[in-house]
Write a protein that holds these residues in place. Structure first.
Motif, PDB file in Angstrom:
ATOM      1  N   LEU A  60       0.745  -1.206  -0.128  1.00  0.00           N
ATOM      2  CA  LEU A  60       0.132   0.127   0.044  1.00  0.00           C
ATOM      3  C   LEU A  60       0.779   1.301  -0.021  1.00  0.00           C
ATOM      4  O   LEU A  60       0.507   2.365  -0.334  1.00  0.00           O
ATOM      5  N   LYS A  61       2.097   1.074   0.307  1.00  0.00           N
ATOM      6  CA  LYS A  61       3.076   2.206   0.712  1.00  0.00           C
ATOM      7  C   LYS A  61       3.669   2.843  -0.566  1.00  0.00           C
ATOM      8  O   LYS A  61       4.080   2.108  -1.287  1.00  0.00           O
ATOM      9  N   GLN A  62       3.636   4.278  -0.663  1.00  0.00           N
ATOM     10  CA  GLN A  62       4.135   4.847  -1.935  1.00  0.00           C
ATOM     11  C   GLN A  62       5.476   4.681  -2.300  1.00  0.00           C
ATOM     12  O   GLN A  62       5.887   4.327  -3.507  1.00  0.00           O
ATOM     13  N   HIS A  63       6.279   4.615  -1.203  1.00  0.00           N
ATOM     14  CA  HIS A  63       7.690   4.517  -1.361  1.00  0.00           C
ATOM     15  C   HIS A  63       7.986   2.928  -1.933  1.00  0.00           C
ATOM     16  O   HIS A  63       9.086   2.900  -2.787  1.00  0.00           O
ATOM     17  N   ASN A 116      13.442   9.853  11.288  1.00  0.00           N
ATOM     18  CA  ASN A 116      12.088   9.740  11.547  1.00  0.00           C
ATOM     19  C   ASN A 116      11.439   8.363  11.075  1.00  0.00           C
ATOM     20  O   ASN A 116      12.156   7.565  10.227  1.00  0.00           O
ATOM     21  N   ALA A 117      10.274   7.848  11.513  1.00  0.00           N
ATOM     22  CA  ALA A 117       9.798   6.479  11.043  1.00  0.00           C
ATOM     23  C   ALA A 117       9.745   6.902   9.486  1.00  0.00           C
ATOM     24  O   ALA A 117       9.844   5.625   8.695  1.00  0.00           O
ATOM     25  N   GLN A 118       9.343   7.824   8.903  1.00  0.00           N
ATOM     26  CA  GLN A 118       9.121   7.687   7.456  1.00  0.00           C
ATOM     27  C   GLN A 118      10.392   7.502   6.516  1.00  0.00           C
ATOM     28  O   GLN A 118      10.460   6.391   5.638  1.00  0.00           O
ATOM     29  N   LYS A 119      11.543   8.170   7.083  1.00  0.00           N
ATOM     30  CA  LYS A 119      12.603   7.925   6.321  1.00  0.00           C
ATOM     31  C   LYS A 119      13.230   6.445   6.631  1.00  0.00           C
ATOM     32  O   LYS A 119      13.920   5.927   5.912  1.00  0.00           O
ATOM     33  N   ILE A 120      12.912   5.761   7.969  1.00  0.00           N
ATOM     34  CA  ILE A 120      13.344   4.424   8.008  1.00  0.00           C
ATOM     35  C   ILE A 120      12.407   3.502   7.225  1.00  0.00           C
ATOM     36  O   ILE A 120      12.871   2.501   6.832  1.00  0.00           O
ATOM     37  N   TYR A 121      11.256   3.717   7.100  1.00  0.00           N
ATOM     38  CA  TYR A 121      10.552   2.993   6.317  1.00  0.00           C
ATOM     39  C   TYR A 121      10.950   3.015   4.579  1.00  0.00           C
ATOM     40  O   TYR A 121      10.992   1.605   3.940  1.00  0.00           O
ATOM     41  N   GLU A 122      11.534   4.161   4.293  1.00  0.00           N
ATOM     42  CA  GLU A 122      11.796   4.264   2.938  1.00  0.00           C
ATOM     43  C   GLU A 122      13.384   3.708   2.821  1.00  0.00           C
ATOM     44  O   GLU A 122      13.585   2.879   1.857  1.00  0.00           O
ATOM     45  N   LYS A 123      13.990   3.676   3.923  1.00  0.00           N
ATOM     46  CA  LYS A 123      15.272   2.913   4.114  1.00  0.00           C
ATOM     47  C   LYS A 123      14.891   1.426   4.050  1.00  0.00           C
ATOM     48  O   LYS A 123      15.725   0.539   3.317  1.00  0.00           O
ATOM     49  N   ILE A 158      14.843  -3.993   0.810  1.00  0.00           N
ATOM     50  CA  ILE A 158      13.955  -4.978   0.517  1.00  0.00           C
ATOM     51  C   ILE A 158      13.961  -4.945  -1.169  1.00  0.00           C
ATOM     52  O   ILE A 158      14.244  -6.215  -1.696  1.00  0.00           O
ATOM     53  N   PHE A 159      13.886  -3.797  -1.920  1.00  0.00           N
ATOM     54  CA  PHE A 159      13.778  -4.008  -3.095  1.00  0.00           C
ATOM     55  C   PHE A 159      15.136  -4.073  -3.735  1.00  0.00           C
ATOM     56  O   PHE A 159      15.154  -4.437  -5.101  1.00  0.00           O
ATOM     57  N   ASN A 160      15.992  -3.566  -3.196  1.00  0.00           N
ATOM     58  CA  ASN A 160      17.688  -3.469  -3.972  1.00  0.00           C
ATOM     59  C   ASN A 160      18.388  -4.753  -3.393  1.00  0.00           C
ATOM     60  O   ASN A 160      19.468  -5.187  -4.037  1.00  0.00           O
ATOM     61  N   LYS A 161      17.943  -5.300  -2.365  1.00  0.00           N
ATOM     62  CA  LYS A 161      18.992  -6.417  -1.899  1.00  0.00           C
ATOM     63  C   LYS A 161      18.111  -7.872  -1.691  1.00  0.00           C
ATOM     64  O   LYS A 161      18.575  -8.612  -2.325  1.00  0.00           O
ATOM     65  N   LEU A 162      17.016  -7.897  -0.968  1.00  0.00           N
ATOM     66  CA  LEU A 162      16.384  -9.061  -0.522  1.00  0.00           C
ATOM     67  C   LEU A 162      15.685  -9.489  -1.676  1.00  0.00           C
ATOM     68  O   LEU A 162      15.890 -10.661  -1.950  1.00  0.00           O
ATOM     69  N   ILE A 163      14.921  -8.810  -2.552  1.00  0.00           N
ATOM     70  CA  ILE A 163      14.182  -9.332  -3.640  1.00  0.00           C
ATOM     71  C   ILE A 163      15.074  -9.948  -4.856  1.00  0.00           C
ATOM     72  O   ILE A 163      14.780 -10.877  -5.086  1.00  0.00           O
ATOM     73  N   PRO A 164      15.817  -9.159  -5.071  1.00  0.00           N
ATOM     74  CA  PRO A 164      16.766  -9.447  -6.194  1.00  0.00           C
ATOM     75  C   PRO A 164      17.449 -10.894  -5.856  1.00  0.00           C
ATOM     76  O   PRO A 164      17.564 -11.940  -6.448  1.00  0.00           O
ATOM     77  N   ASP A 184       6.442   9.463  13.682  1.00  0.00           N
ATOM     78  CA  ASP A 184       6.476  10.667  12.332  1.00  0.00           C
ATOM     79  C   ASP A 184       6.560  10.009  10.919  1.00  0.00           C
ATOM     80  O   ASP A 184       7.689   9.745  10.496  1.00  0.00           O
ATOM     81  N   ALA A 185       5.510   9.370  10.593  1.00  0.00           N
ATOM     82  CA  ALA A 185       5.516   8.942   9.329  1.00  0.00           C
ATOM     83  C   ALA A 185       4.124   9.092   8.610  1.00  0.00           C
ATOM     84  O   ALA A 185       2.940   9.477   9.183  1.00  0.00           O
ATOM     85  N   ILE A 186       3.774   9.198   7.248  1.00  0.00           N
ATOM     86  CA  ILE A 186       2.691   9.415   6.604  1.00  0.00           C
ATOM     87  C   ILE A 186       1.584   8.190   7.051  1.00  0.00           C
ATOM     88  O   ILE A 186       1.829   7.108   7.221  1.00  0.00           O
ATOM     89  N   ASP A 187       0.308   8.959   7.579  1.00  0.00           N
ATOM     90  CA  ASP A 187      -0.537   7.747   7.750  1.00  0.00           C
ATOM     91  C   ASP A 187      -0.309   7.105   9.180  1.00  0.00           C
ATOM     92  O   ASP A 187      -0.833   5.874   9.217  1.00  0.00           O
ATOM     93  N   TYR A 188       0.282   7.764   9.946  1.00  0.00           N
ATOM     94  CA  TYR A 188       0.544   6.891  11.395  1.00  0.00           C
ATOM     95  C   TYR A 188       0.248   8.104  12.382  1.00  0.00           C
ATOM     96  O   TYR A 188       0.505   9.299  12.146  1.00  0.00           O
TER      97      TYR A 188
END
Length: 228
Positions: A8-11, A125-132, A137-143, A191-195
């Motif tokens: 659901l998350k935009q990032h 903040n939480a938003q930046k941590i979620y983006e990290k 996930i997308f650059n390391k784990l999924i590949p 401090d995150a979007i929708d939290y």
């Protein structure tokens, strides 16, 4: 190979399109609505793998029993199963952990683990941590999961189950034995979007705190005032 990513998350959605562009030999599909996650819709695609980055909802049993479903969870499992893992870790003064890629299972966050990846979150903040987390996930784990045959392993160690935090727990008055570092952590971890952000109430006024910065013996934060 057909791959579905459910988020659901935009990032995560932004990273999905980067992944799709990067790996053109795969057929990628995206699900961004809870109501679209049904066996009927999944069967139309008949995927090889379904990934669930930052998915906080129930996955229908008939889906993960029929298809390879991999979820991603913050916590050095089995320590940290359950809801609001980032907030539950930070409020305990834990600033380093793992992102786990694991099988969806009948018991919440108890599935066999494919991979673990280190992550630290002492700052931001939480938003930046979620983006990290999303970037990992997308650059390391999924590949790695796409290109490597990994046999998942059963979880070992002490089980700690976290409870999902409620909006009422974002009240700064719930903070026990407050200190500057605890207040800083409390504001940034929410401090995150929708939290539900950190707040205080005074008579008919609610004060919302965000963008906390710590410098020497001071904490500065933006405060937004609302009438109830």
């Amino acid at each position: 190979m057909k791959i579905i990513i459910v988020t659901l998350k935009q990032h995560n959605i932004d990273n999905f399109y980067k992944l799709k562009k990067r790996y053109k030999t795969y057929n990628f599909y995206l699900i961004t609505k809870k109501e679209n996650l049904s066996l009927k819709n999944i069967e139309k695609i008949n995927p090889d793998i379904i990934f669930f980055p930052h998915w906080s909802f129930y996955i229908p049993k008939e889906i993960y029993q029929k298809y390879k479903c991999i979820i991603f969870h913050l916590g050095n499992l089995p320590f940290g199963r359950g809801g609001s893992p980032l907030q539950n870790l930070i409020i305990r003064g834990i600033y380093k952990s793992k992102i786990c890629a694991l099988k969806a299972s009948d018991v919440l966050d108890a599935g066999e683990i494919y991979l673990k990846h280190n992550i630290s979150f002492k700052k931001s903040n939480a938003q930046k941590i979620y983006e990290k987390m999303s970037n990992i996930i997308f650059n390391k784990l999924i590949p790695k999961l796409l290109h490597t045959a990994i046999k998942p392993q059963k979880q070992k160690g002490e089980i700690m189950v976290f409870k999902r935090r409620t909006k009422e727990q974002s009240n700064l008055n719930t903070l026990k034995n407050p200190s500057l570092i605890k207040i800083y952590d409390f504001i940034r971890m929410l401090d995150a979007i929708d939290y539900p952000k950190a707040f205080l109430e005074f008579e008919n006024i609610t004060m919302i705190f965000q963008n906390a910065k710590k410098h020497n013996n001071q904490i500065k934060a933006e405060v937004i005032f609302y009438e109830k």
